[in-house]
Structures are given as C-alpha cells and as structure tokens.
Motif scaffolding. Sequence first.
Motif: not given
Length: 238
Positions: A64-77, A94-95, A117-123
Amino acid sequence: MNEQQFIEALKKKGIELSEKQIAQFKKYFELLVEWNEKMNLTAITDLEGVYLKHFYDSISASFYFDFSKVTTVCDVGAGAGFPSIPIKICFPHLHVTIVDSLNKRITFLNHLSDELQLDNMNFVHARAEEFAQNAKYREQFDVVTARAVARLSVLSELCVPLAKQGGYFVALKAAAGAEELKDAKKALTTFGAALKEEFSFQLPVEESDRILYIFDKIKGTPKKYPRKPGVPNKSPIQ
Ligand SMILES: C[S@@+](CC[C@H](N)C(=O)[O-])C[C@H]1O[C@@H](n2cnc3c(N)ncnc32)[C@H](O)[C@@H]1O
C-alpha cells in the motif's frame, strides 16, 4: 505459511524474490530462533508463524505504500527488526535507521545485519522521543514506520517528529487501530501529521484483520513539545 507459500504470495503482489533474498529470509529465521533462546525477541518461533506473522505481515506495508519511491526509513521500536528488516530485504536500496530503547535488541540487530550483509543500516539505542530531539535525526526521514509499539496517540509523539516535511508516517495496526485513530487526532495534529490514506485487509491463512495508516507530515513539529518526553504508555496526549 511455509517458505514456498511466502515466495508465491509475494510474487502475486509483484515482489519477486531473488535467491539471495530467499537465503536472507532463511538466515533471518534461523538467527531469530537461535537468539530467542538467550533473549526475549518474539513469542513466535515456528517457521510458518515467523514467515506469516513477522515477515509477510511486515512486507504487507509495501503493498500500500511504495517503498521504491523513498530512500530513508526510520523504524521506531523495531524490536527484532519488524517491519523494517523484511522491507529492507525486499527493497535493498533503502537506508534504514532503527531506534529501540532496549539495547539487547540493538545488539541482535547489529549481528543480524552483518550476517545478512545488509548495507546502509544504522542502529541506535535510545528512546524515540529523545532521539527525535537530536538535530541529526529530527525531521530527517522520508518515512517513519512502527508496528506494535504503542497506541497511535503515543506513536504521534514517537514517530511524527522524525519524518521530514513532505514525508510520511506509516503505522501497521491490528483492528483496534480504528479506535486508536479517534483518540489520536489531536496528537497527530500537534506533531504535524494528517491522515492521507488507510487500508483495511486480512493477513492470509489466519485471516486476522490489519489496518495500514499512512500519514502525511504536513507541517513542522513544534521545537518545544507540549510536554516533556515521557513514558510512552502514560502519554496524556489524546
Ligand atoms: C512489542 S515490541 C514490537 C517490536 C516490533 N516493532 C514488532 O512489530 O515485532 C515494542 C518495541 O518497542 C520498543 N520501544 C518501546 N518504547 C520505545 C520508545 N519510547 N523508543 C524506542 N523504542 C521503544 C521496545 O523496546 C520493543 O522492542
């Protein structure tokens, strides 16, 4: 939902997994079960349950939400990585930044990310409401996601401040989300969000109800919050 059913169900939704992605989900399942023996990550540990209620359920947001059109994602909790890690596996461009207040889950996610081997991940180990006060993260993300973290009224404070203006907050909810939305209207407005779209659907196999809410970040979040960041489930904001 076994692995083959998972692959076919995603294919029907237009997501064709490569051998690499199939192997990443397999490894994710193995590590989740292995680490769950030493720390509490999930109550669901059977293969069919994990593929349906964690992997497929997380990816359903992308129907329902097109993630191919965005770059940066923040997942809370994100806990053990839901929904953002399954989404990242399907949309490798995605970053992804994950913020969680429990450090042992961040330790697991760092290990998981290396193994897959995921890249562009920040925890980041932090409370989201404090993390959002940091200029490095505040209003910096194209989309902020949350699944099973708190009521929508509370999520407004945790998630909306992190989305950039013109960005989105995407909340993955069970059927109770409809009630929560009524209570959350004031808080959503306070933090700068407005409902854009909502989608009701059922998870395959077990047919439990889901609602995906997509909120637009229409204006900046006030620099001074209406109250000090606090314990999420005691938020007075309704
Ligand atoms: C019930 S778990 C859900 C995990 C995952 N989103 C899922 O769907 O399986 C809630 C997670 O939110 C984290 N959490 C709760 N309040 C938080 C806050 N204020 N800031 C950051 N993380 C928080 C918890 O540590 C936990 O990992």
